[in-house]
Write a protein that holds these residues in place. Structure first.
Motif, mmCIF file in Angstrom:
data_model
loop_
_atom_site.group_PDB
_atom_site.id
_atom_site.type_symbol
_atom_site.label_atom_id
_atom_site.label_comp_id
_atom_site.label_asym_id
_atom_site.label_seq_id
_atom_site.Cartn_x
_atom_site.Cartn_y
_atom_site.Cartn_z
ATOM 1 N N MET A 32 -2.868 -5.946 -4.326
ATOM 2 C CA MET A 32 -2.601 -4.527 -4.220
ATOM 3 C C MET A 32 -1.203 -4.260 -4.756
ATOM 4 N N VAL A 33 -1.102 -3.240 -5.600
ATOM 5 C CA VAL A 33 0.198 -2.839 -6.121
ATOM 6 C C VAL A 33 0.835 -1.847 -5.155
ATOM 7 N N MET A 34 2.122 -2.035 -4.887
ATOM 8 C CA MET A 34 2.918 -1.097 -4.095
ATOM 9 C C MET A 34 4.081 -0.660 -4.964
ATOM 10 N N ASP A 35 4.474 0.612 -4.833
ATOM 11 C CA ASP A 35 5.562 1.123 -5.658
ATOM 12 C C ASP A 35 6.301 2.213 -4.898
ATOM 13 N N GLY A 36 7.443 2.547 -5.411
ATOM 14 C CA GLY A 36 8.245 3.614 -4.832
ATOM 15 C C GLY A 36 8.017 4.923 -5.558
ATOM 16 N N ARG A 72 7.591 4.220 -10.251
ATOM 17 C CA ARG A 72 6.735 4.928 -11.197
ATOM 18 C C ARG A 72 5.462 5.431 -10.530
ATOM 19 N N ASN A 73 5.413 5.352 -9.211
ATOM 20 C CA ASN A 73 4.267 5.838 -8.445
ATOM 21 C C ASN A 73 2.978 5.106 -8.837
ATOM 22 N N LEU A 74 3.074 3.787 -9.019
ATOM 23 C CA LEU A 74 1.924 2.983 -9.432
ATOM 24 C C LEU A 74 1.000 2.613 -8.273
ATOM 25 N N GLY A 75 1.455 2.807 -7.047
ATOM 26 C CA GLY A 75 0.650 2.453 -5.891
ATOM 27 C C GLY A 75 1.254 3.057 -4.650
ATOM 28 N N PRO A 76 0.624 2.815 -3.496
ATOM 29 C CA PRO A 76 1.159 3.354 -2.259
ATOM 30 C C PRO A 76 2.512 2.739 -1.918
ATOM 31 N N ARG A 77 3.270 3.460 -1.114
ATOM 32 C CA ARG A 77 4.536 2.946 -0.613
ATOM 33 C C ARG A 77 4.232 1.843 0.409
ATOM 34 N N PRO A 78 5.116 0.883 0.573
ATOM 35 C CA PRO A 78 4.861 -0.178 1.558
ATOM 36 C C PRO A 78 4.578 0.349 2.971
ATOM 37 N N MET A 79 5.289 1.378 3.408
ATOM 38 C CA MET A 79 5.034 1.897 4.762
ATOM 39 C C MET A 79 3.695 2.630 4.841
ATOM 40 N N GLU A 80 3.234 3.190 3.732
ATOM 41 C CA GLU A 80 1.889 3.776 3.721
ATOM 42 C C GLU A 80 0.847 2.677 3.914
ATOM 43 N N THR A 81 1.099 1.501 3.331
ATOM 44 C CA THR A 81 0.140 0.406 3.489
ATOM 45 C C THR A 81 0.086 -0.074 4.939
ATOM 46 N N VAL A 82 1.212 0.053 5.658
ATOM 47 C CA VAL A 82 1.210 -0.284 7.084
ATOM 48 C C VAL A 82 0.241 0.637 7.827
ATOM 49 N N LEU A 83 0.320 1.952 7.549
ATOM 50 C CA LEU A 83 -0.598 2.896 8.197
ATOM 51 C C LEU A 83 -2.035 2.672 7.756
ATOM 52 N N LEU A 84 -2.238 2.410 6.466
ATOM 53 C CA LEU A 84 -3.592 2.139 5.976
ATOM 54 C C LEU A 84 -4.194 0.919 6.677
ATOM 55 N N GLY A 85 -3.416 -0.131 6.790
ATOM 56 C CA GLY A 85 -3.897 -1.337 7.459
ATOM 57 C C GLY A 85 -4.190 -1.101 8.929
ATOM 58 N N THR A 86 -3.347 -0.313 9.569
ATOM 59 C CA THR A 86 -3.560 -0.003 10.982
ATOM 60 C C THR A 86 -4.828 0.827 11.160
ATOM 61 N N GLY A 87 -5.029 1.794 10.273
ATOM 62 C CA GLY A 87 -6.247 2.594 10.327
ATOM 63 C C GLY A 87 -7.488 1.742 10.103
#
Length: 140
Positions: free
Chosen positions: A23-27, A34-49
């Motif tokens: 999974m690509v993460m970006d700022g 360059r907005n290539l992927g979700p922010r790392p903290m968004e992935t924390v919420l996605l994983g929790t969900g």
């Protein structure tokens, strides 16, 4: 569990899981990304969900509840200062099925929140966590 994070460019990284997924993460652009992927903290919420939705569906199916769909909408607030930990997280479950009982859904969410979802239980150390749900009747 092991994962590997590889810097791609700027503030973009690819995360590789032990199970063979990437999974690509970006700022955000204002942070050099360059907005290539979700922010790392968004992935924390996605994983929790994903963790809690997995639990709820598994518990309902194990109890032979006629569940046909489960959506979790999550809203969260973060601290203003670094480290910007989550301070409030609200989980709204939309569970669909034929003749689902309110008690079954409530119990499944409670068990996930209190016993099984390691991600949300861990985040509960810094965030006030709340839950609510609605039940939708499945169509024919």
């Amino acid at each position: 569990m092991k994962v590997r994070i590889k810097w791609l460019e700027s503030v973009a990284f690819v995360g590789e899981s032990e199970s063979g997924h990437a999974m690509v993460m970006d700022g955000a652009p204002e942070g050099g990304g360059r907005n290539l992927g979700p922010r790392p903290m968004e992935t924390v919420l996605l994983g929790t969900g994903g963790c809690t939705a997995y639990d709820v569906v598994y518990i309902l199916k194990k109890g032979r509840a006629p569940v046909t769909d489960c959506v979790v909408e999550i809203a969260a607030d973060r601290a203003e200062q670094d480290p910007k930990v989550f301070t409030r997280i609200h989980f709204h479950f939309i569970v669909t099925g034929k003749g689902l009982k309110r008690e079954q859904v409530e119990r499944a969410i409670h068990l996930s929140a209190e016993k099984y979802c390691s991600a949300s239980i861990m985040l509960g150390k810094t965030a006030a966590i709340t839950h609510d749900f609605e039940i939708k009747e499945a169509g024919n």
